[in-house]
Design an enzyme around this catalytic site. Structure first.
Site, PDB file in Angstrom:
ATOM      1  N   GLU A  95     -31.099 -66.585  27.552  1.00  0.00           N
ATOM      2  CA  GLU A  95     -30.571 -66.004  26.321  1.00  0.00           C
ATOM      3  C   GLU A  95     -30.442 -67.143  25.308  1.00  0.00           C
ATOM      4  O   GLU A  95     -29.356 -67.582  24.971  1.00  0.00           O
ATOM      5  CB  GLU A  95     -29.237 -65.308  26.566  1.00  0.00           C
ATOM      6  CG  GLU A  95     -28.803 -64.461  25.382  1.00  0.00           C
ATOM      7  CD  GLU A  95     -27.445 -63.822  25.561  1.00  0.00           C
ATOM      8  OE1 GLU A  95     -27.097 -62.948  24.758  1.00  0.00           O
ATOM      9  OE2 GLU A  95     -26.723 -64.201  26.503  1.00  0.00           O
ATOM     10  N   ALA A 101     -21.592 -65.840  19.859  1.00  0.00           N
ATOM     11  CA  ALA A 101     -20.820 -66.929  20.456  1.00  0.00           C
ATOM     12  C   ALA A 101     -21.696 -68.088  20.901  1.00  0.00           C
ATOM     13  O   ALA A 101     -21.243 -68.958  21.636  1.00  0.00           O
ATOM     14  CB  ALA A 101     -20.018 -66.399  21.642  1.00  0.00           C
ATOM     15  N   HIS A 151     -29.917 -61.099  19.601  1.00  0.00           N
ATOM     16  CA  HIS A 151     -29.400 -62.116  18.675  1.00  0.00           C
ATOM     17  C   HIS A 151     -30.378 -62.263  17.520  1.00  0.00           C
ATOM     18  O   HIS A 151     -30.913 -63.331  17.247  1.00  0.00           O
ATOM     19  CB  HIS A 151     -29.167 -63.434  19.405  1.00  0.00           C
ATOM     20  CG  HIS A 151     -27.962 -63.411  20.280  1.00  0.00           C
ATOM     21  ND1 HIS A 151     -26.685 -63.547  19.790  1.00  0.00           N
ATOM     22  CD2 HIS A 151     -27.840 -63.227  21.622  1.00  0.00           C
ATOM     23  CE1 HIS A 151     -25.810 -63.464  20.784  1.00  0.00           C
ATOM     24  NE2 HIS A 151     -26.498 -63.251  21.909  1.00  0.00           N
ATOM     25  N   ASN A 163     -24.797 -55.352  19.652  1.00  0.00           N
ATOM     26  CA  ASN A 163     -24.101 -56.640  19.562  1.00  0.00           C
ATOM     27  C   ASN A 163     -25.118 -57.739  19.301  1.00  0.00           C
ATOM     28  O   ASN A 163     -26.140 -57.833  19.976  1.00  0.00           O
ATOM     29  CB  ASN A 163     -23.310 -56.923  20.842  1.00  0.00           C
ATOM     30  CG  ASN A 163     -22.254 -55.869  21.105  1.00  0.00           C
ATOM     31  OD1 ASN A 163     -22.295 -55.169  22.107  1.00  0.00           O
ATOM     32  ND2 ASN A 163     -21.321 -55.727  20.191  1.00  0.00           N
ATOM     33  N   GLY A 164     -24.847 -58.593  18.304  1.00  0.00           N
ATOM     34  CA  GLY A 164     -25.786 -59.639  17.939  1.00  0.00           C
ATOM     35  C   GLY A 164     -27.000 -59.099  17.202  1.00  0.00           C
ATOM     36  O   GLY A 164     -28.088 -59.673  17.287  1.00  0.00           O
ATOM     37  N   ARG A 223     -30.617 -45.951   6.180  1.00  0.00           N
ATOM     38  CA  ARG A 223     -31.861 -46.271   5.478  1.00  0.00           C
ATOM     39  C   ARG A 223     -32.553 -47.513   6.037  1.00  0.00           C
ATOM     40  O   ARG A 223     -33.721 -47.749   5.736  1.00  0.00           O
ATOM     41  CB  ARG A 223     -31.589 -46.457   3.979  1.00  0.00           C
ATOM     42  CG  ARG A 223     -31.371 -45.147   3.237  1.00  0.00           C
ATOM     43  CD  ARG A 223     -31.350 -45.343   1.736  1.00  0.00           C
ATOM     44  NE  ARG A 223     -30.201 -46.109   1.300  1.00  0.00           N
ATOM     45  CZ  ARG A 223     -29.010 -45.585   0.970  1.00  0.00           C
ATOM     46  NH1 ARG A 223     -28.854 -44.262   1.038  1.00  0.00           N
ATOM     47  NH2 ARG A 223     -28.018 -46.336   0.583  1.00  0.00           N
ATOM     48  N   GLY A 269     -15.242 -51.322  26.606  1.00  0.00           N
ATOM     49  CA  GLY A 269     -14.189 -50.893  25.701  1.00  0.00           C
ATOM     50  C   GLY A 269     -13.895 -51.889  24.606  1.00  0.00           C
ATOM     51  O   GLY A 269     -13.032 -51.636  23.759  1.00  0.00           O
ATOM     52  N   HIS A 288     -16.795 -54.328  23.329  1.00  0.00           N
ATOM     53  CA  HIS A 288     -18.040 -54.532  22.588  1.00  0.00           C
ATOM     54  C   HIS A 288     -18.515 -53.265  21.886  1.00  0.00           C
ATOM     55  O   HIS A 288     -19.114 -53.344  20.804  1.00  0.00           O
ATOM     56  CB  HIS A 288     -19.140 -55.026  23.533  1.00  0.00           C
ATOM     57  CG  HIS A 288     -19.011 -56.454  23.921  1.00  0.00           C
ATOM     58  ND1 HIS A 288     -18.122 -56.880  24.881  1.00  0.00           N
ATOM     59  CD2 HIS A 288     -19.648 -57.564  23.467  1.00  0.00           C
ATOM     60  CE1 HIS A 288     -18.228 -58.193  25.009  1.00  0.00           C
ATOM     61  NE2 HIS A 288     -19.147 -58.634  24.158  1.00  0.00           N
ATOM     62  N   ASP A 321     -22.262 -59.005  30.756  1.00  0.00           N
ATOM     63  CA  ASP A 321     -22.273 -60.154  29.845  1.00  0.00           C
ATOM     64  C   ASP A 321     -21.039 -61.030  30.111  1.00  0.00           C
ATOM     65  O   ASP A 321     -20.484 -61.654  29.200  1.00  0.00           O
ATOM     66  CB  ASP A 321     -22.314 -59.703  28.387  1.00  0.00           C
ATOM     67  CG  ASP A 321     -22.682 -60.821  27.415  1.00  0.00           C
ATOM     68  OD1 ASP A 321     -23.266 -61.831  27.863  1.00  0.00           O
ATOM     69  OD2 ASP A 321     -22.361 -60.699  26.213  1.00  0.00           O
TER      70      ASP A 321
END
Length: 418
Positions: free
Chosen positions: A146, A157, A212, A236-237, A244, A266, A268, A291
């Site tokens: 990643e 992060a 990301h 996320n990221g 649109r 609960g 993210h 994650d």
């Protein structure tokens, strides 16, 4: 297309049970649905048969264990995890990495892929080589890079100082260090050189994930055309979905060939978002991940994620900002049993949750012929849960783990019927 070599998946210390045994009286979740009551016959660490109703007759050579109506799910397959139990894959020693894997195994993750975060290339090579050794030993199922080919605009992060443009030569260095155990790489497709790297990784048998990223929907869809087939923690990221400009999240969810990770902790994502993604993707494309970072299962306090300092408060991990302020979310403190419990509570059907937590990620990783489902011929990795989907026992290769999390020893969790 070249394939990533299979990991030598024999559990640590070769703990596979050689004798035949039967598990009966459970709610057994299979690819075909829930068998209630259902039974599973095991031998030599492999599932021999699965059925519904009364099990085959017991014998001294084949005792029956009564599961008393408990849920039986395939062992979880977490393809995106950075650490847990106070230790990490992103820093520390080989023993630290072993402890992180053991922690998650105790929470039902019987197949685990170690995820690395952005760091200098030489450091990533060193970490990849060390973790590849653990994959060869069967402790891990492989590696996920990643970083470092991500977007600083959506760094989350991760350390933007070490993010670099996608480069095939750099990828080949990292792939060589991984010694055949690199399973997944996350790339921001809008960066120069991304298309060439996506093609090179796909040809090498590495699953290419989009993440990301500040990519538009058009750029993200072009990445899929080039060979990307996976979404790293959808929403996320990434730039937010807009009616649109749906961005990468909308484009990836729209493509049938793309599997989509979600972090159902609960924190993210809202539960409504989880349900919407599950409906849009369907059970064959949804992937549940943790994650998780080192703080999973640990008290609040200070931790690290790669080079970044993290503060955990109320079980939520965030980058440590200036003057003690809270920064972006920094991974999770979740475990897969908690993720599964949350997904069920959010309203996802149990068979779909089992597919997203086990079957689909196993297929993405190229391991679907060995793990990820309760069907004959696969390894006897499974978890036992109560009515509220709280974990009560974990089996790896036909052997019960010696200790369940937050509970008594489970080496013999139910009394055999003889």
């Amino acid at each position: 297309m070249p394939e990533v070599p299979a990991t030598a998946r024999t559990p640590p210390h070769d703990t596979r049970s050689r004798r035949s045994q039967l598990l009966a009286g459970g709610r057994v979740v299979t690819p075909a649905g829930v068998l209630s009551p259902g039974w599973i016959q095991l031998a030599s660490g492999v599932i021999e048969a699965v059925g519904s109703g009364p099990p085959p007759r017991p014998s001294p050579e084949r005792p029956v264990t009564d599961l008393r109506g408990s849920w039986v799910l395939p062992g979880f397959v977490d393809m995106h995890v950075h650490g847990g139990g106070g230790t990490s894959f992103t820093e520390g020693s080989e023993e630290d990495a072993r402890r992180a894997a053991a922690f998650h195994r105790g929470h039902g993750t019987t197949t685990i892929v170690a995820s690395l975060v952005t760091a200098p290339l030489a450091e990533l090579e060193t970490r990849a080589a060390m973790l590849a050794g653990l994959a060869a030993d069967g402790v891990l199922a492989g590696l996920h890079l990643e970083g470092p080919f991500l977007s600083a605009a959506r760094c989350g992060a991760q350390d933007p100082r070490h993010m670099v443009a996608p480069d095939v030569a750099a990828f080949e260095r990292l792939r060589a260090a991984s010694a055949g155990h690199l399973r997944v790489i996350t790339i921001a497709p809008e960066r120069p050189g991304a298309t060439a790297l996506i093609g090179a990784a796909a040809r090498a048998g590495v699953t290419v994930a989009v993440g990301h990223t500040d990519a538009t929907a058009e750029v993200a869809s072009a990445a899929v055309d080039a060979g990307a087939t996976h979404a790293t923690h959808l929403f996320n990221g990434m730039r937010p979905l807009h009616h649109r400009e749906p961005g990468a999240a909308g484009a990836l969810l729209d493509r049938d060939e793309v599997t989509c990770e979600v972090i159902a902790d609960g924190v993210h994502l809202h539960d409504i978002t989880i349900r919407l993604v599950a409906r849009a993707a369907g059970p064959g494309r949804l992937v549940l991940i943790t994650d998780a970072m080192a703080a999973a299962g640990m008290p609040d306090g200070g931790y690290r994620l790669g080079s970044m300092r993290v503060n955990v408060s109320g079980g939520v991990a965030r980058l440590a900002g200036h003057n003690g302020s809270a920064g972006p979310i920094a991974g999770s403190t979740a475990t897969m049993d908690g993720i599964v419990r949350r997904a069920v509570a959010a309203g996802l059907p149990v068979p779909e949750v089992a597919a997203a937590a086990s079957t689909t990620p196993a297929r993405v990783l190229g391991l679907g012929d060995r793990v990820g489902a309760l069907r004959p011929g696969l390894e006897a990795d499974l978890v036992i849960c109560d009515d509220n989907f709280r974990l009560s026992a974990v089996m790896v290769g036909g052997q019960w783990l010696a200790q369940a999390p937050d509970g008594p020893p489970v080496s013999s969790p139910y009394e055999p019927i003889r």
